[in-house]
Write an enzyme that holds these catalytic residues in place. Structure first.
Site, PDB file in Angstrom:
ATOM      1  N   CYS A   1      41.531  47.019  39.289  1.00 10.76           N
ATOM      2  CA  CYS A   1      40.344  46.318  38.836  1.00 10.76           C
ATOM      3  C   CYS A   1      39.028  46.922  38.923  1.00 10.76           C
ATOM      4  O   CYS A   1      38.447  47.226  40.070  1.00 10.76           O
ATOM      5  CB  CYS A   1      40.360  45.048  39.801  1.00 10.76           C
ATOM      6  SG  CYS A   1      39.064  43.934  39.433  1.00 10.76           S
TER       7      CYS A   1
ATOM      8  N   CYS B   1      36.123  45.001  39.928  1.00 10.93           N
ATOM      9  CA  CYS B   1      36.053  44.853  41.483  1.00 10.93           C
ATOM     10  C   CYS B   1      35.597  46.272  42.043  1.00 10.93           C
ATOM     11  O   CYS B   1      34.844  46.274  42.896  1.00 10.93           O
ATOM     12  CB  CYS B   1      37.187  44.485  41.854  1.00 10.93           C
ATOM     13  SG  CYS B   1      38.209  43.189  40.911  1.00 10.93           S
ATOM     14  N   ASP B   2      36.139  46.905  41.608  1.00  7.82           N
ATOM     15  CA  ASP B   2      36.001  48.438  42.470  1.00  7.82           C
ATOM     16  C   ASP B   2      35.216  49.472  41.858  1.00  7.82           C
ATOM     17  O   ASP B   2      34.800  50.607  42.616  1.00  7.82           O
ATOM     18  CB  ASP B   2      37.467  49.049  42.705  1.00  7.82           C
ATOM     19  CG  ASP B   2      38.310  48.014  43.490  1.00  7.82           C
ATOM     20  OD1 ASP B   2      37.755  47.232  44.133  1.00  7.82           O
ATOM     21  OD2 ASP B   2      39.490  48.259  43.556  1.00  7.82           O
TER      22      ASP B   2
HETATM   23  C1  LIG Z   1      43.206  45.697  44.264  1.00 11.95           C
HETATM   24  C2  LIG Z   1      42.733  44.312  43.739  1.00 11.95           C
HETATM   25  C3  LIG Z   1      41.309  44.358  44.030  1.00 11.95           C
HETATM   26  C4  LIG Z   1      40.774  42.995  43.479  1.00 11.95           C
HETATM   27  N1  LIG Z   1      39.369  42.960  43.747  1.00 11.95           N
HETATM   28  C5  LIG Z   1      38.615  41.838  43.264  1.00 11.95           C
HETATM   29  C6  LIG Z   1      37.360  41.675  43.529  1.00 11.95           C
HETATM   30  O1  LIG Z   1      36.839  42.377  44.207  1.00 11.95           O
HETATM   31  N2  LIG Z   1      36.846  40.373  43.098  1.00 11.95           N
HETATM   32  C7  LIG Z   1      37.617  39.456  42.078  1.00 11.95           C
HETATM   33  O2  LIG Z   1      36.785  38.655  42.260  1.00 11.95           O
HETATM   34  N3  LIG Z   1      38.931  39.915  42.220  1.00 11.95           N
HETATM   35  C8  LIG Z   1      39.595  40.846  42.832  1.00 11.95           C
HETATM   36  N4  LIG Z   1      40.974  41.091  42.303  1.00 11.95           N
HETATM   37  C9  LIG Z   1      41.489  40.003  41.529  1.00 11.95           C
HETATM   38  C10 LIG Z   1      41.907  38.967  42.451  1.00 11.95           C
HETATM   39  O3  LIG Z   1      42.580  39.201  43.621  1.00 11.95           O
HETATM   40  C11 LIG Z   1      42.822  37.820  41.629  1.00 11.95           C
HETATM   41  O4  LIG Z   1      42.206  37.319  40.692  1.00 11.95           O
HETATM   42  C12 LIG Z   1      42.968  36.490  42.680  1.00 11.95           C
HETATM   43  O5  LIG Z   1      43.873  36.878  44.093  1.00 11.95           O
HETATM   44  C13 LIG Z   1      44.076  35.675  41.933  1.00 11.95           C
HETATM   45  O6  LIG Z   1      44.256  34.622  42.908  1.00 11.95           O
HETATM   46  P1  LIG Z   1      45.705  33.707  42.843  1.00 11.95           P
HETATM   47  O7  LIG Z   1      45.434  32.495  43.911  1.00 11.95           O
HETATM   48  O8  LIG Z   1      45.756  33.126  41.351  1.00 11.95           O
HETATM   49  O9  LIG Z   1      46.943  34.605  42.996  1.00 11.95           O
HETATM   50  P2  LIG Z   1      47.135  35.630  44.430  1.00 11.95           P
HETATM   51  O10 LIG Z   1      46.126  36.314  44.863  1.00 11.95           O
HETATM   52  O11 LIG Z   1      48.180  36.506  43.515  1.00 11.95           O
HETATM   53  O12 LIG Z   1      48.028  34.785  45.220  1.00 11.95           O
HETATM   54  C14 LIG Z   1      49.415  34.437  45.034  1.00 11.95           C
HETATM   55  C15 LIG Z   1      50.019  33.999  46.243  1.00 11.95           C
HETATM   56  O13 LIG Z   1      51.185  33.174  45.785  1.00 11.95           O
HETATM   57  C16 LIG Z   1      52.312  33.957  46.550  1.00 11.95           C
HETATM   58  N5  LIG Z   1      53.509  33.481  45.971  1.00 11.95           N
HETATM   59  C17 LIG Z   1      54.121  33.951  44.671  1.00 11.95           C
HETATM   60  N6  LIG Z   1      55.215  33.387  44.401  1.00 11.95           N
HETATM   61  C18 LIG Z   1      55.757  32.503  45.499  1.00 11.95           C
HETATM   62  C19 LIG Z   1      56.722  31.860  45.553  1.00 11.95           C
HETATM   63  N7  LIG Z   1      57.909  31.868  44.723  1.00 11.95           N
HETATM   64  N8  LIG Z   1      56.765  31.027  46.833  1.00 11.95           N
HETATM   65  C20 LIG Z   1      55.997  30.983  47.654  1.00 11.95           C
HETATM   66  N9  LIG Z   1      54.635  31.985  47.506  1.00 11.95           N
HETATM   67  C21 LIG Z   1      54.452  32.813  46.474  1.00 11.95           C
HETATM   68  C22 LIG Z   1      52.186  35.295  46.854  1.00 11.95           C
HETATM   69  O14 LIG Z   1      52.866  35.821  47.950  1.00 11.95           O
HETATM   70  C23 LIG Z   1      50.702  35.450  46.702  1.00 11.95           C
HETATM   71  O15 LIG Z   1      50.162  35.236  48.323  1.00 11.95           O
HETATM   72  C24 LIG Z   1      41.545  42.231  42.880  1.00 11.95           C
HETATM   73  C25 LIG Z   1      42.939  42.449  42.708  1.00 11.95           C
HETATM   74  C26 LIG Z   1      43.416  43.307  43.173  1.00 11.95           C
HETATM   75  C27 LIG Z   1      44.966  43.605  43.116  1.00 11.95           C
END
Ligand SMILES: Cc1cc2nc3c(=O)[nH]c(=O)nc-3n(C[C@H](O)[C@H](O)[C@H](O)COP(=O)(O)OP(=O)(O)OC[C@H]3O[C@@H](n4cnc5c(N)ncnc54)[C@H](O)[C@@H]3O)c2cc1C
Length: 306
Positions: A131, A134-135
């Site tokens: 990202c 982000c970074d």
């Molecule tokens: C290294 C990195 C750095 C980032 N830095 C930033 C930043 O600085 N600022 C920013 O805005 N965004 C950042 N992002 C992006 C941000 O993290 C994502 O956009 C955000 O986390 C998405 O949220 P979400 O809830 O949709 O999914 P996720 O955060 O992916 O959470 C999904 C969850 O669902 C769980 N899950 C999946 N399948 C199942 C299942 N079948 N049963 C039970 N649980 C399940 C997973 O274990 C996970 O915990 C970054 C991403 C990465 C990888």
């Protein structure tokens, strides 16, 4: 019978849980690993509103979890393996049994495709990033490598030039897949040096990234670049296996919803990175989580009133 079951405890799921629990719905959140999602893989978050000094990924998600639990959200450590629909009832098969609910909020996120090379896992969040938004600001006046040849890779490489002194843009072919306009902009950017016909073979460093080892796929020649950051943009994979065949997905496998976050199946909502959309961030996931929670509440109320 639950009112709402939330699958996934990242920013989208925890926000949905906060809203549903605070609205006194009979709700449970199921998370297969630790609540927090992808944010747990990043050291520092600078672009989430309300934290002008920035916040560690762990602290931010700990606060989101604590806030949801304060309003009574039950969070269970459970992996959902299957989702089925029978009339108005949704049946979830998990690694611990079967649960029934009126509405489901899918917030399973997406996983960045990894390179699968030595050093990548070890240095993730410590120089290896998925990202640039982000970074990028952490690499001011440093040299970085960008891997990938699509639109995202080129856009993110361009974004990185605002901060870094040089971007080595590594691509396995001798031309980019990105749209022409983006290509032209990238070619005109002095800070970007293209490394064609090349794949990364190893990310070097112990505590942080110190360089990258590359291999020319045509000549076999091995070379190194002294970068402090490696940004990988070879695509994302939505975590949609459990709903494949049940709800409509786009060509890349992301969940299609309407503006209320409802999927093609009534009573099944989706929020966050697993949705088909253009911008995947914590703030967008949080907004969609709130929207999905609200829509799920209305759906359950309508069912109970009918
Ligand atoms: C290294 C990195 C750095 C980032 N830095 C930033 C930043 O600085 N600022 C920013 O805005 N965004 C950042 N992002 C992006 C941000 O993290 C994502 O956009 C955000 O986390 C998405 O949220 P979400 O809830 O949709 O999914 P996720 O955060 O992916 O959470 C999904 C969850 O669902 C769980 N899950 C999946 N399948 C199942 C299942 N079948 N049963 C039970 N649980 C399940 C997973 O274990 C996970 O915990 C970054 C991403 C990465 C990888």
């Amino acid at each position: 019978m639950y009112d709402i079951i939330i699958i996934g405890g990242g920013p989208a799921g925890l926000t949905a849980g906060l809203y549903n629990a605070r609205a006194r719905m009979n709700v449970v959140l199921l998370e297969k690993f630790a609540p927090g999602g992808q944010v747990l893989t990043t050291d520092w978050v600078e672009n989430y509103p309300g934290f002008p000094e920035g916040v560690s990924g762990f602290d931010l998600m700990d606060r989101m979890k604590g806030q949801a639990e304060k309003f009574g959200l039950e969070i269970r450590s459970e992996e959902v393996l299957k989702l089925e629909v029978e009339g108005d009832t949704k049946i979830l098969t998990t690694n611990q049994g079967t649960l029934e609910t009126r509405a489901v909020i899918l917030s399973c996120g997406a996983s960045w495709k990894k390179l699968g090379i030595e050093g990548e896992d070890k240095l993730m969040g410590r120089g290896v990033s998925f990202c640039a938004t982000c970074d990028g600001p952490f690499y001011r006046d440093q040299e970085v490598a960008v891997i990938g040849g699509g639109d995202t890779a080129v856009e993110e490489a361009m974004f990185l030039t605002r901060f870094v002194s040089r971007v080595y843009h590594v691509h396995r072919r001798d031309e980019l897949r990105a749209v022409k306009l983006l290509q032209e902009r990238a070619m005109a950017e002095e800070k970007i040096e293209f490394v064609w016909d090349t794949v990364p073979t190893r990310i070097l460093g112990e505590e942080g990234v110190e360089g990258i080892e590359l291999k020319n796929v045509k000549t076999g020649e091995i070379s190194r670049r002294p970068v402090q950051g490696v940004f990988v943009f070879i695509g994302t994979e939505p975590n949609t296996d459990l709903v494949r065949g049940l709800i409509d997905l786009d060509d890349a496998g992301f969940v299609l919803t309407d503006q209320k976050m409802e999927t093609s199946v009534p009573g099944v909502f989706a929020a966050g990175d697993m949705r088909s959309k253009g911008f995947r961030q914590i703030s967008t996931a949080v907004g969609e989580g709130a929207e999905a929670a609200h829509s799920a509440e209305k759906y359950v109320e309508d069912l109970q009133g009918s």
